[in-house]
Motif scaffolding. Structure first.
Motif, PDB file in Angstrom:
ATOM      1  N   ASP A   1       1.300  -1.082   0.223  1.00  0.00           N
ATOM      2  CA  ASP A   1       0.125  -0.251  -0.075  1.00  0.00           C
ATOM      3  C   ASP A   1       1.123   1.263  -0.084  1.00  0.00           C
ATOM      4  N   ILE A   2       1.938   1.692   1.148  1.00  0.00           N
ATOM      5  CA  ILE A   2       3.093   2.329   0.654  1.00  0.00           C
ATOM      6  C   ILE A   2       3.122   2.439  -0.559  1.00  0.00           C
ATOM      7  N   VAL A   3       4.790   2.004  -1.480  1.00  0.00           N
ATOM      8  CA  VAL A   3       4.919   1.816  -2.714  1.00  0.00           C
ATOM      9  C   VAL A   3       3.864   1.935  -3.601  1.00  0.00           C
ATOM     10  N   LEU A   4       2.416   1.121  -3.276  1.00  0.00           N
ATOM     11  CA  LEU A   4       1.333   2.195  -4.555  1.00  0.00           C
ATOM     12  C   LEU A   4       0.913   3.419  -4.305  1.00  0.00           C
ATOM     13  N   LEU A   5       0.797   3.992  -2.472  1.00  0.00           N
ATOM     14  CA  LEU A   5       0.967   5.445  -2.890  1.00  0.00           C
ATOM     15  C   LEU A   5       1.680   5.759  -3.680  1.00  0.00           C
ATOM     16  N   LEU A   6       3.273   5.963  -2.928  1.00  0.00           N
ATOM     17  CA  LEU A   6       4.766   6.575  -3.317  1.00  0.00           C
ATOM     18  C   LEU A   6       4.368   6.554  -4.957  1.00  0.00           C
ATOM     19  N   LEU A   7       3.784   5.733  -5.297  1.00  0.00           N
ATOM     20  CA  LEU A   7       3.964   5.483  -7.026  1.00  0.00           C
ATOM     21  C   LEU A   7       2.491   6.826  -7.246  1.00  0.00           C
ATOM     22  N   ILE A   8       1.597   6.713  -6.697  1.00  0.00           N
ATOM     23  CA  ILE A   8       0.606   7.497  -7.089  1.00  0.00           C
ATOM     24  C   ILE A   8       1.270   9.079  -6.763  1.00  0.00           C
ATOM     25  N   VAL A   9       1.576   9.364  -5.473  1.00  0.00           N
ATOM     26  CA  VAL A   9       2.331  10.823  -5.589  1.00  0.00           C
ATOM     27  C   VAL A   9       3.527  10.937  -6.509  1.00  0.00           C
ATOM     28  N   VAL A  10       4.507   9.878  -7.180  1.00  0.00           N
ATOM     29  CA  VAL A  10       5.684  10.414  -8.223  1.00  0.00           C
ATOM     30  C   VAL A  10       4.377  10.579  -9.324  1.00  0.00           C
ATOM     31  N   LEU A  11       3.629  10.129  -9.476  1.00  0.00           N
ATOM     32  CA  LEU A  11       2.930  10.173 -10.856  1.00  0.00           C
ATOM     33  C   LEU A  11       1.889  11.784 -11.240  1.00  0.00           C
ATOM     34  N   LEU A  12       1.283  11.889  -9.571  1.00  0.00           N
ATOM     35  CA  LEU A  12       1.405  13.264  -9.780  1.00  0.00           C
ATOM     36  C   LEU A  12       1.937  14.504  -9.215  1.00  0.00           C
ATOM     37  N   VAL A  13       2.857  14.087  -9.295  1.00  0.00           N
ATOM     38  CA  VAL A  13       3.870  15.241  -9.102  1.00  0.00           C
ATOM     39  C   VAL A  13       4.697  15.503 -11.347  1.00  0.00           C
ATOM     40  N   CYS A  14       4.364  13.939 -10.816  1.00  0.00           N
ATOM     41  CA  CYS A  14       4.913  14.159 -12.991  1.00  0.00           C
ATOM     42  C   CYS A  14       4.302  14.978 -13.276  1.00  0.00           C
ATOM     43  N   LEU A  15       2.884  14.486 -13.465  1.00  0.00           N
ATOM     44  CA  LEU A  15       1.945  15.160 -14.247  1.00  0.00           C
ATOM     45  C   LEU A  15       1.702  17.089 -13.755  1.00  0.00           C
ATOM     46  N   ILE A  16       1.630  17.389 -12.450  1.00  0.00           N
ATOM     47  CA  ILE A  16       2.048  18.342 -12.071  1.00  0.00           C
ATOM     48  C   ILE A  16       2.922  19.745 -13.330  1.00  0.00           C
ATOM     49  N   VAL A  17       4.708  18.656 -13.427  1.00  0.00           N
ATOM     50  CA  VAL A  17       5.795  19.770 -13.711  1.00  0.00           C
ATOM     51  C   VAL A  17       5.671  19.291 -14.582  1.00  0.00           C
ATOM     52  N   THR A  18       4.382  18.260 -16.019  1.00  0.00           N
ATOM     53  CA  THR A  18       4.767  18.506 -17.002  1.00  0.00           C
ATOM     54  C   THR A  18       3.574  19.511 -18.138  1.00  0.00           C
ATOM     55  N   VAL A  19       2.701  19.635 -16.752  1.00  0.00           N
ATOM     56  CA  VAL A  19       1.463  20.913 -17.348  1.00  0.00           C
ATOM     57  C   VAL A  19       2.205  21.999 -17.102  1.00  0.00           C
ATOM     58  N   LEU A  20       2.693  22.127 -15.996  1.00  0.00           N
ATOM     59  CA  LEU A  20       3.469  23.248 -16.197  1.00  0.00           C
ATOM     60  C   LEU A  20       4.234  23.937 -16.732  1.00  0.00           C
ATOM     61  N   GLY A  21       5.069  22.588 -16.705  1.00  0.00           N
ATOM     62  CA  GLY A  21       6.696  22.927 -18.336  1.00  0.00           C
ATOM     63  C   GLY A  21       5.321  23.468 -19.544  1.00  0.00           C
ATOM     64  N   PHE A  22       4.187  22.938 -19.776  1.00  0.00           N
ATOM     65  CA  PHE A  22       3.929  23.648 -20.942  1.00  0.00           C
ATOM     66  C   PHE A  22       3.230  24.517 -21.149  1.00  0.00           C
TER      67      PHE A  22
END
Length: 174
Positions: free
Chosen positions: A3-24
């Motif tokens: 569950d911790i790994v899954l939660l960490l993966l979701i957080v990393v994906l959200l951060v990547c999405l936010i960085v991508t949108v901000l970069g765009f």
């Protein structure tokens, strides 16, 4: 533990999405510094192929796509006539097109006929001694929406200030 790994993966994906949108958004010109000048224009007399449009400035991307698909190596030009805060969006007027040639050059006849075939009109803008100019990066389709909404208010206030102080002439060039 999974569950911790899954939660960490979701957080990393959200951060990547936010960085991508901000970069765009940044790449599209969201924080681009708008520099407005009065002086000699960046171009001399130019011949353009253009289409007149009326409607929301948010819809101008299709017109840019059309003109760029006909002449992909040509510079694009857009002239937005109205302040979208002063006029209803469906009544805003603009011209979108391509620069066919500049100065004493003659436009390529085949290219000229191709633009006319697709309903573009051709017009030569005369050379002027000075103008109020600015630029905005057109790097993504979003740039064509951000540009008018970011540039127009600054351009309007610049012209109002310069006009108020009597500086829209060659004596006040910057």
């Amino acid at each position: 533990m999974s569950d911790i790994v899954l939660l960490l993966l979701i957080v990393v994906l959200l951060v990547c999405l936010i960085v991508t949108v901000l970069g765009f958004l940044l790449y599209s010109g969201l924080l681009y510094e708008i520099d407005i000048k009065t002086g000699p224009p960046p171009v001399r007399n130019v011949t353009i192929a253009y289409k007149f449009k009326q409607g929301s400035y948010k819809e101008c991307g299709g017109a840019y796509t059309e003109t760029c698909s006909i002449g992909p190596k040509l510079s694009s030009i857009g002239v937005f006539y109205d302040d979208p805060k002063q006029r209803p969006a469906d009544q805003c007027r603009y011209v979108v097109g391509s620069v066919l040639c500049e100065g004493e050059e003659k436009p390529d006849e085949e290219l000229l006929k191709l633009y006319e075939k697709f309903g573009f009109k051709v017009f030569s803008l005369p050379e002027v001694s000075h103008a109020v100019t600015t630029t905005f990066p057109c790097t993504t389709p979003l740039s064509y929406i951000l540009g008018p909404y970011r540039v127009y208010p600054k351009l309007t206030s610049y012209i109002e200030v310069q006009y108020h102080y009597g500086c829209l002439s060659t004596k006040c060039l910057r």
